[in-house]
Design an enzyme around this catalytic site. Structure first.
Site, PDB file in Angstrom:
ATOM      1  N   THR A 169       0.868  -1.186   0.000  1.00 12.37           N
ATOM      2  CA  THR A 169       0.000   0.000   0.000  1.00 12.37           C
ATOM      3  C   THR A 169       0.898   1.227   0.000  1.00 12.37           C
ATOM      4  O   THR A 169       1.620   1.467   0.973  1.00 12.37           O
ATOM      5  CB  THR A 169      -0.895   0.024   1.262  1.00 12.37           C
ATOM      6  OG1 THR A 169      -1.665  -1.169   1.284  1.00 12.37           O
ATOM      7  CG2 THR A 169      -1.808   1.227   1.245  1.00 12.37           C
TER       8      THR A 169
ATOM      9  N   LYS B  17      -7.797   1.827  -3.248  1.00 14.87           N
ATOM     10  CA  LYS B  17      -7.475   1.403  -1.873  1.00 14.87           C
ATOM     11  C   LYS B  17      -7.560   2.605  -0.912  1.00 14.87           C
ATOM     12  O   LYS B  17      -8.128   2.503   0.180  1.00 14.87           O
ATOM     13  CB  LYS B  17      -6.068   0.792  -1.864  1.00 14.87           C
ATOM     14  CG  LYS B  17      -5.429   0.598  -0.519  1.00 14.87           C
ATOM     15  CD  LYS B  17      -5.700  -0.750   0.083  1.00 14.87           C
ATOM     16  CE  LYS B  17      -5.156  -0.807   1.496  1.00 14.87           C
ATOM     17  NZ  LYS B  17      -5.501  -1.994   2.205  1.00 14.87           N
TER      18      LYS B  17
ATOM     19  N   LYS C 269      -1.554   5.115   8.477  1.00 15.16           N
ATOM     20  CA  LYS C 269      -0.725   5.180   7.257  1.00 15.16           C
ATOM     21  C   LYS C 269      -1.630   5.386   6.023  1.00 15.16           C
ATOM     22  O   LYS C 269      -1.379   6.249   5.183  1.00 15.16           O
ATOM     23  CB  LYS C 269       0.058   3.870   7.107  1.00 15.16           C
ATOM     24  CG  LYS C 269       0.783   3.741   5.774  1.00 15.16           C
ATOM     25  CD  LYS C 269       1.297   2.333   5.507  1.00 15.16           C
ATOM     26  CE  LYS C 269       1.723   2.206   4.040  1.00 15.16           C
ATOM     27  NZ  LYS C 269       2.098   0.849   3.656  1.00 15.16           N
TER      28      LYS C 269
END
Ligand code: NAD
Length: 293
Positions: free
Chosen positions: A93, A168, A243
């Site tokens: 990611t 995402k 994050k």
């Protein structure tokens, strides 16, 4: 036999690589951690001591790494050592801009590349049911689909390079907001004398229904598999949610998209992390909001 190189054999990468091995693929691995390499070898993979050695002769290279800086550094090595025509798949990611810039460099070096971040966590990685969000050309996606299948429950082509990371970031921003919303509703209900199970029975069948309520309920009791019944052990740690919110908010700033609730969610999870609760599941925000955590 398809030869895969897997770089980054941590919480996610190790179980993902095991599913490739179980599907009969030859998997070559590299991780900076000797412990991770040992577990990988024990599972039937072949461990190497550098990126360059691991990618040698591989048909596809998959990376599952902690952050964008590491992804950039690892691909600099991959470009030098990978076999011409190898397919590059980054499942880490990271931010959309870095994903697009690494894909652009891959193209300059003559490689097809997709970004393919995942949703589903360690449980999904172990079960081979991860949802992959893939960005890249149609031909690169078709090639990637075959390789990702043993690790996947769902594979969606989201468009051009970087669009997997975009999907995402948007999904996890929505998840953060909905988890805080569900938590606030339970806390308000409790303050008004409403029983958790009663409120769940109403909201899970009414317009308040959402995944954070019905599959991952932050109040202990109604959803037995939720981390709320396991002392808020992750699951999906607050630090990882923070994050992902950082990636989403940087993207919002660079595009000018107005995301006030995303920004507020980041502040709330940043405070939770600052209080020493980065390792607590993100649904523990229900206790953070009442000051119990
Ligand atoms: P992790 O820290 O457990 O694993 C990362 C691995 O990469 C470690 O084993 C580390 O030693 C290795 N590594 C670091 N630098 C390296 C390098 N230069 N060369 C080779 N190996 C290197 O992290 P994780 O939980 O497996 O997450 C990996 C990625 O997946 C992250 O980008 C994370 O955001 C994403 N992700 C995690 C989850 C989750 O629930 N854990 C869910 C979805 C997505």
């Amino acid at each position: 036999m398809t030869k895969i190189a897997f770089i980054g054999l941590g919480h996610m990468g190790l179980p993902m690589s095991k599913n490739l091995l179980a599907a009969g693929m030859e998997v070559r691995g590299f991780d900076l951690s000797a412990e991770a390499l040992k577990s990988f070898s024990a599972a039937g993979g072949t461990g190497f001591s550098s990126v360059a050695e691991a990618v040698l002769g591989a048909d596809a290279i998959i990376t599952m790494l902690p952050n964008a800086a590491i992804v950039g550094a690892v691909y600099a090595d991959v470009f030098k050592a990978a076999k011409p025509g190898a397919l590059l798949i980054d499942s880490s990611t990271i931010d959309v801009a870095t994903a697009r810039s690494v894909a652009c460099k891959a193209e300059e070096h003559g490689f097809e590349m997709v970004d393919a971040p995942v949703s589903g966590g360690v449980g999904g990685a172990e079960a081979g049911t991860l949802a992959f969000m893939v960005g890249g050309s149609d031909t690169a996606f078709k090639r990637a689909e075959t390789i990702l299948k043993p690790m996947a429950g769902k594979i969606v082509h989201c468009g051009q390079a970087g669009n997997g990371q975009a999907a995402k970031a948007c999904n996890n921003m929505l998840l953060a907001i909905s988890m805080i919303g569900v938590s606030e509703a339970f806390n308000l209900g409790r303050s008004l004398g409403l029983d958790d199970q009663t409120f769940f029975d109403v909201a899970s069948n009414a317009s308040g229904q959402c995944w954070s309520m019905t599959s991952y309920c932050p109040a202990p009791g109604p959803v037995p598999t939720a981390p709320s019944n396991n002392d808020y052990k992750p699951g999906f740690a607050t630090a990882l949610m923070l994050k992902d919110l950082g990636i989403a908010m940087d993207a919002a700033q660079s595009t000018g998209a107005n995301t006030p609730l995303g920004a507020m969610s980041r502040e709330i999870y940043a405070q939770m992390d600052k209080d020493g609760n980065g390792g607590v599941d993100f649904s523990g925000v229900i206790k953070h909001l009442t000051g119990e955590l």
